[in-house]
Design a protein around this motif. Structure first.
Motif: not given
Length: 359
Positions: A219-228, A230-234, A238-245, A282-286
């Motif tokens: 669980p924590m490996a997925l949370y801290e190092r999502p491979v893409n 989809f995993v990051a935001t799923f 609350p869900a991860m914030n995504v900023l595009r630029g 991607g940046i988590r709310p915390e």
């Protein structure tokens, strides 16, 4: 107990729809592995193939040392707990627990002994004479678990067993299942669409999307190092914030947003080759922190104080964001909230493919 091994397991329906596209992984002996993903991702189909309730189109499935692709469900030595309790309303708890054993020809003394043992494990001792209609939702779910437990199978399969319970009961039953797994040392495969259940129960998690495995890890490996992306935001609530630029390297790194805004990343340790690259950050709310004079000040829309945390829903142009802040002076809806991105906690993904960028 036994391990479960899947090698290239596929499910293709007659209309050509691919339910599961080549699943390959192993559930270790005694492991609690969770299959998680949105509705229609193939997780229940995968579980039903392990159970023998769905035919396997291709690949190999082993339970223990035995290939079971063509073995009937009753001969696979598995027990399945469904979303529906499916208890017999006219039978007592004791009779519900022991009914499957009676059908398999076990003698009365053996059935009674196993029922008493399962009832003690699940704290159902005082309820054995009651009918299902006299039980709470949590008690009925424990009876459904007990009906699987009395059989002492090689593998337990649980298909969204808590989805019919209210939030408080779900929390207590998560603890119950985790305690039961630790006590039994049983091999369990657990299906859920609830990422909180997945994170709190699974020793490892298999994340699926549209029939394909996205990532398998703790669980924590997925949370801290999502491979893409989809995993990051799923995973995460609350869900991860995504900023595009576009990343820019000038007096420190920054992200030039698609709407022309700029988010400073400070002394982020990024590869120089990323300068000018289009990314999804991607940046988590915390990891969105208050910072006066940051130049990045979204507008506050809704403030949700929940005791130990405050969830602040914001908007930067058309971009929705959420920050998880410690309790204190609450921002006012309609005001701006200067924020900074903790660059060391930022995740970078390719803007088109969504694949993680190792920076």
């Amino acid at each position: 107990m036994a391990r479960v091994e899947l090698d290239g397991v596929r499910k293709v329906y007659p209309n050509g729809h691919v339910g599961v596209a080549g699943a390959t992984f192993e559930v270790a002996d005694g492991e609690l592995l969770v299959l998680v993903g949105p509705s229609g991702c193939g997780k229940s189909t995968l579980l039903r193939m392990i159970a023998g309730l769905e035919t396997i189109s291709a690949g190999t499935l082993r339970i223990g040392d035995r290939v079971v692709n063509d073995v009937a469900p009753r001969d696979r030595d598995i027990a399945m707990v469904f979303q529906s309790y499916a208890l017999y309303p006219h039978m007592s708890v004791a009779d519900n627990l022991g009914f499957g054993l009676k059908l398999r020809g076990h003698d009365r003394a053996s059935v009674d002994a196993r029922v008493r043992e399962a009832a003690k494990t699940l704290e159902l001792d005082a309820l054995l004479d009651r009918k299902p209609g006299q039980l709470s939702g949590g008690q009925r779910q424990r009876v459904a678990l007990g009906r699987a437990l009395v059989r002492s199978p090689q593998v337990f399969l649980l298909d969204e067993p808590l989805s019919n319970l209210d939030a408080k009961l779900r929390m207590s039953m998560r603890v119950e299942i985790a305690r039961l797994h630790r006590q039994l040392g049983a091999t369990m495969v657990y299906v859920t669409h609830d990422q909180i259940e997945a994170m709190t129960l699974g020793q490892r998690i298999v994340v699926l999307d549209r029939g394909e495995i996205q990532q398998i890890d703790t669980p924590m490996a997925l949370y801290e190092r999502p491979v893409n992306l989809f995993v990051a935001t799923f995973l995460g609530s609350p869900a991860m914030n995504v900023l595009r630029g576009r990343l820019l390297r000038a007096d420190g790194w920054s992200l030039l947003l698609d709407d022309g805004g700029r988010v400073a990343l400070g002394e982020a340790a990024l590869d120089a080759g990323l300068d000018g690259r289009e990314v999804a950050l991607g940046i988590r709310p915390e990891h969105l922190q208050r910072a006066e004079g940051s130049g990045f000040a979204p507008v506050v829309e809704v403030v949700e104080p929940v005791g130990s945390d405050v969830f602040v829903n914001l908007r930067h142009g058309a971009l929705p964001l959420i920050a998880r802040l410690p309790p204190g002076e609450l921002p006012t809806p309609g005001s701006t909230l200067p924020l900074r991105v903790e660059a060391r906690h930022a995740h970078l993904f390719d803007a088109e493919s969504g694949a993680r960028i190792e920076a």
